[in-house]
Write an enzyme that holds these catalytic residues in place. Structure first.
Site: not given
Ligand code: HSE
Length: 399
Positions: A15, A196, A200
Site C-alpha cells: 500500500f 530498472d 523493463k
Molecule cells: N522508478 C520507476 C521510474 C517507476 O522512475 O520509471 C516506474 O517503474
C-alpha cells in the site's frame, strides 16, 4: 468453474504510492467490477487512510481466502514478490504484478507456472507506467517483423536529465524532487544506474521478440555520473541527453540489448520526451516507426495501468507469449556497432573502451572526451571497469 470470473475480488499486497493510488483509481471507476477486499502490508499497525480491518500482515489471509480470485502484487521486495506470485498462482488465483525486477529475473519460471496452473499473470504496469506497451507488443505486433524497440523506460532518470538540462538543476536537487513526487524507487540507484531500465527492457524483449534476456548480463550504463561537460557537449551539437533502452535486431536473426544514455537529435522521436514521461519507438519492416508516449512513473498513471490489467481479467485475457510459441526467437548478440561519446576525467581512463575508429578527440587538464565507433561486445568487455568512475558514456547512433 468458468474460465474467468467477471467480478474481481482483490487481495492487494503493498500500500505504497502505487497501491494507495490503485485504491483511488478503482473507487473512481464505477464500471470496474473490482473490489479490494484485503490489503497485506509489512507494518499492519501503521496509520492508514482506510479502515484498519482491511489490513493484515499475514500473506496467508489473502492466499487462503477462497473469495479472493485476483492477487495484485505491488511491493518493493522482489524475492518476497516472487514468493507471493508463485503461491497465489499455485492456489488458483490470477495475479497482476508491477515488480519488474521479480518478473525479469524469473520470467521462464513464471511462464511455466502459468502453463502448469492454468492461471494468468499480467504485468503491463511493470514497464512504462501508463503506456500499454506490453499488451501491444503481445497482440498487435504478433509477427516476426519487428526490427527494434527503443525507449525511455525510466521516468526518474528522464526527470533528472530534463531538470538538469532545461532548469540547470543539480543532479542532487532533481533526484530529491523525483523522490518527493513518488517516481523514484526506494533505492534510487535502481533508477539512475540503469537497473530498472534493464529489467523493463528484458520484459519487452520477451513480448517483442520471444527472448528471455538475463538482465544482469546486459550492457547497462546510467546517468549518475552526468557532468556539466556532458550537457555542454550535447547543447553545442543540438542534442538532448536521454536515458535509453534499446533492443535491436541485426543480421543473422540476432538481437542486441542495452541500456545507455543517448545523445538524441531533433529527428529522434524521444527528443521531446521530458520529465517523468516515457516514450517507446517501435520499428518494423513494413511500417517504419511508431511512437507511444505517456507517463511512465507516479501513483495514478501506474495505478491506472494496474486497473487495466484487472479489467482485462474480467474478459479472461492472458498473455500467450506468442513470439516464443509461434516463431524462432532471435539469438542474443553483441557484434552490433555503435557510435559513442566517452567523457573521462583521468588520462589513464582513456583506454577503458576499445574504439575501432575515432572521429573526435578533446583533451584538457580537467576532462577529455572521444567520439568514435565501437561495438556492444567491446562495451561489455569494459562494462565493470566503467562503474564507480568519474566518466560518462552516451551513444549517438546504432550503425
Ligand atoms: N522508478 C520507476 C521510474 C517507476 O522512475 O520509471 C516506474 O517503474
Amino acid at each position: 468453474m468458468a474460465a474467468y470470473e467477471r467480478k474481481q475480488t482483490i487481495g492487494l499486497f503493498g500500500f505504497g504510492v502505487v497501491g494507495e493510488s490503485l485504491y483511488h483509481v478503482i473507487s473512481r471507476s464505477p464500471a470496474s467490477q473490482a473490489e479490494i477486499k484485503r490489503i497485506c502490508i509489512k507494518h499492519a499497525r501503521k496509520e492508514r487512510s482506510l479502515p484498519a480491518e482491511m489490513f493484515c500482515s499475514d500473506a496467508g489471509e489473502i492466499i487462503g481466502d477462497a473469495e479472493i480470485n485476483l492477487v495484485v502484487e505491488l511491493i518493493d521486495d522482489p524475492e518476497k514478490a516472487y514468493e507471493i506470485v508463485c503461491s497465489a498462482l499455485k492456489a488458483g488465483k490470477n495475479v497482476v504484478s508491477g515488480n519488474k525486477k521479480m518478473l525479469a529475473a524469473n520470467m521462464d519460471n513464471l511462464i511455466r507456472l502459468q502453463e502448469e496452473t492454468g492461471m494468468a499473470l499480467l504485468y503491463d504496469a511493470s514497464a512504462c507506467g501508463s503506456i500499454p506497451v506490453i499488451r501491444n507488443l503481445e497482440e498487435y505486433y504478433d509477427t516476426d517483423l519487428l526490427l527494434s524497440i527503443t525507449g525511455i523506460l525510466n521516468g526518474s532518470s528522464n526527470y533528472i536529465l530534463s531538470r538538469a538540462f532545461h532548469n540547470d538543476a543539480t543532479y542532487e536537487e532533481a533526484l530529491a524532487k523525483a523522490r518527493e513526487l513518488g517516481f523514484a524507487e526506494s533505492n534510487p540507484s535502481l533508477d539512475v544506474d540503469g537497473y530498472d531500465a534493464v529489467y523493463k527492457l528484458s520484459i519487452l524483449a520477451q513480448h517483442g521478440f520471444g527472448v528471455t534476456a538475463d538482465p544482469d548480463k546486459l550492457f547497462r550504463f546510467g546517468i549518475s555520473t552526468l557532468d556539466r561537460a556532458d550537457i555542454r557537449f550535447a547543447r553545442e551539437r543540438g542534442y538532448r541527453i536521454k536515458p535509453v533502452a534499446q533492443a535491436v535486431k541485426y543480421s543473422g536473426n540476432r538481437l542486441a540489448l542495452f541500456v545507455m544514455p543517448k545523445m538524441a537529435g531533433p529527428g529522434d522521436h524521444i527528443y521531446n520526451v521530458e520529465d517523468e514521461y516515457n516514450g517507446v519507438v517501435i520499428e518494423g519492416t513494413f511500417y517504419d516507426k511508431q511512437f507511444m508516449f505517456g507517463k511512465g512513473a507516479g501513483g495514478y498513471p501506474t495505478g491506472s495501468s494496474v486497473l487495466s490489467d484487472i479489467m482485462a481479467r474480467t474478459h479472461g485475457y492472458r498473455y500467450e507469449y506468442k513470439k516464443r510459441r509461434y516463431f524462432t526467437p532471435p539469438a542474443e548478440g553483441s557484434s552490433v556497432k555503435l557510435e559513442v561519446y566517452f567523457r573521462y576525467n583521468k588520462p589513464e581512463q582513456s583506454n577503458l573502451i576499445d574504439f575501432e575508429s575515432i572521429s573526435e578527440k578533446y583533451i584538457t587538464s580537467d576532462y577529455s572526451y572521444v567520439v568514435g565507433i565501437t561495438s556492444l561486445e567491446k562495451l561489455l568487455v569494459a562494462r565493470d571497469k566503467l562503474y564507480g568512475q568519474p566518466l560518462f558514456l552516451a551513444f549517438t547512433r546504432v550503425l
